[in-house]
Write a protein that holds these residues in place. Structure first.
Motif, short mmCIF file in Angstrom:
data_model
loop_
_atom_site.label_atom_id
_atom_site.label_comp_id
_atom_site.label_asym_id
_atom_site.label_seq_id
_atom_site.Cartn_x
_atom_site.Cartn_y
_atom_site.Cartn_z
N LYS A 33 0.85 -1.20 0.00
CA LYS A 33 0.00 0.00 0.00
C LYS A 33 0.88 1.24 0.00
CE LYS A 33 -4.00 -2.19 0.37
NZ LYS A 33 -5.05 -2.13 -0.58
N GLY A 34 0.32 2.38 0.32
CA GLY A 34 1.07 3.63 0.31
C GLY A 34 0.99 4.30 -1.05
N CYS A 35 1.65 5.44 -1.17
CA CYS A 35 1.69 6.20 -2.42
C CYS A 35 2.66 5.51 -3.36
CB CYS A 35 2.14 7.63 -2.15
SG CYS A 35 1.08 8.51 -0.99
N SER A 36 2.14 4.88 -4.39
CA SER A 36 2.92 3.99 -5.24
C SER A 36 4.19 4.62 -5.79
CB SER A 36 2.05 3.48 -6.39
OG SER A 36 2.79 2.59 -7.21
N GLY A 37 4.09 5.79 -6.36
CA GLY A 37 5.28 6.42 -6.94
C GLY A 37 6.33 6.73 -5.90
N ASN A 38 5.91 7.25 -4.76
CA ASN A 38 6.86 7.60 -3.71
C ASN A 38 7.53 6.36 -3.12
OD1 ASN A 38 6.40 10.34 -3.95
ND2 ASN A 38 4.78 10.35 -2.43
N THR A 39 6.74 5.34 -2.83
CA THR A 39 7.32 4.15 -2.22
C THR A 39 8.24 3.40 -3.19
OG1 THR A 39 5.31 2.86 -2.68
CG2 THR A 39 5.51 3.87 -0.48
N GLN A 40 7.87 3.39 -4.48
CA GLN A 40 8.76 2.77 -5.48
C GLN A 40 10.07 3.54 -5.59
OE1 GLN A 40 7.11 1.47 -9.35
NE2 GLN A 40 5.13 2.08 -8.47
N GLY A 41 9.98 4.86 -5.54
CA GLY A 41 11.18 5.69 -5.61
C GLY A 41 12.09 5.48 -4.43
N VAL A 42 11.52 5.47 -3.23
CA VAL A 42 12.31 5.24 -2.02
C VAL A 42 12.96 3.86 -2.08
CG1 VAL A 42 12.17 4.89 0.48
CG2 VAL A 42 11.01 6.83 -0.57
N ALA A 43 12.20 2.86 -2.49
CA ALA A 43 12.74 1.50 -2.58
C ALA A 43 13.91 1.43 -3.55
CB ALA A 43 11.64 0.52 -2.99
N ARG A 44 13.77 2.02 -4.72
CA ARG A 44 14.84 1.96 -5.73
C ARG A 44 16.09 2.70 -5.26
NH1 ARG A 44 12.15 2.46 -11.72
NH2 ARG A 44 10.68 0.73 -11.47
N LEU A 45 15.90 3.81 -4.55
CA LEU A 45 17.06 4.55 -4.04
C LEU A 45 17.79 3.78 -2.94
CD1 LEU A 45 15.56 8.14 -3.98
CD2 LEU A 45 17.42 7.33 -5.45
N ALA A 46 17.07 2.94 -2.20
CA ALA A 46 17.67 2.18 -1.09
C ALA A 46 18.44 0.97 -1.59
CB ALA A 46 16.58 1.74 -0.12
N ILE A 47 17.97 0.33 -2.64
CA ILE A 47 18.58 -0.92 -3.12
C ILE A 47 20.01 -0.67 -3.60
CG2 ILE A 47 18.42 -2.71 -4.90
CD1 ILE A 47 15.34 -2.45 -4.60
N GLY A 48 20.91 -1.52 -3.11
CA GLY A 48 22.31 -1.43 -3.49
C GLY A 48 23.15 -0.57 -2.56
N ARG A 49 22.52 0.07 -1.59
CA ARG A 49 23.24 0.92 -0.64
C ARG A 49 23.39 0.21 0.70
NH1 ARG A 49 20.35 6.47 -0.26
NH2 ARG A 49 22.13 6.89 1.09
N PRO A 50 24.38 0.59 1.49
CA PRO A 50 24.52 0.02 2.83
C PRO A 50 23.28 0.30 3.67
CG PRO A 50 26.53 1.16 2.21
CD PRO A 50 25.49 1.50 1.16
N ALA A 51 22.78 -0.71 4.35
CA ALA A 51 21.56 -0.59 5.15
C ALA A 51 21.68 0.51 6.20
CB ALA A 51 21.22 -1.93 5.79
N THR A 52 22.83 0.59 6.86
CA THR A 52 22.99 1.61 7.90
C THR A 52 22.94 3.00 7.31
OG1 THR A 52 25.40 1.37 7.74
CG2 THR A 52 24.30 0.12 9.49
N GLU A 53 23.49 3.18 6.13
CA GLU A 53 23.46 4.48 5.45
C GLU A 53 22.03 4.86 5.07
OE1 GLU A 53 24.67 5.80 1.04
OE2 GLU A 53 26.37 5.13 2.26
N VAL A 54 21.27 3.89 4.55
CA VAL A 54 19.87 4.15 4.18
C VAL A 54 19.08 4.56 5.42
CG1 VAL A 54 17.74 3.10 3.31
CG2 VAL A 54 19.93 2.60 2.20
N ALA A 55 19.24 3.81 6.51
CA ALA A 55 18.50 4.12 7.73
C ALA A 55 18.86 5.50 8.26
CB ALA A 55 18.76 3.05 8.79
N GLU A 56 20.14 5.84 8.28
CA GLU A 56 20.56 7.16 8.77
C GLU A 56 19.99 8.28 7.91
OE1 GLU A 56 24.83 7.22 8.99
OE2 GLU A 56 24.86 5.52 10.38
N THR A 57 19.95 8.07 6.60
CA THR A 57 19.46 9.08 5.67
C THR A 57 17.96 9.31 5.83
OG1 THR A 57 21.18 8.50 4.07
CG2 THR A 57 19.26 9.69 3.22
#
Length: 86
Positions: A33-57
């Motif tokens: 659920k959620g706002c499809s465009g926003n959640t897809q964008g957030v997901a794509r920006l997170a993938i491939g990055r260090p988890a701790t960096e994503v969480a801090e950001t």
């Protein structure tokens, strides 16, 4: 591989599924659920990055008057996944 299903609170999305590999890199994020465009964008920006960096950001981002947001909830999901695996 760490996999976490996180039930969100205070957002339009209802759940986040996150996968983090053994090196701590986010490999998959899926919002339910959620706002499809926003959640897809957030997901794509997170993938491939260090988890701790994503969480801090993303930690602390608010959505309008709400004290949280889908990105903030993703940060919380990552924090929980990493803590449970420690």
């Amino acid at each position: 591989m760490i996999e976490k299903d996180f039930v969100t609170r205070g957002t339009c999305s209802r759940m986040i599924h996150v996968k983090i590999d053994d090196e701590g890199i986010v490999r998959d994020v899926q919002f339910v659920k959620g706002c499809s465009g926003n959640t897809q964008g957030v997901a794509r920006l997170a993938i491939g990055r260090p988890a701790t960096e994503v969480a801090e950001t993303l930690r602390g981002i608010q959505c309008g008057p709400r004290p949280t947001s889908c990105p903030d909830q993703l940060a919380q999901a990552i924090d929980q996944a990493l803590q449970q695996n420690a």
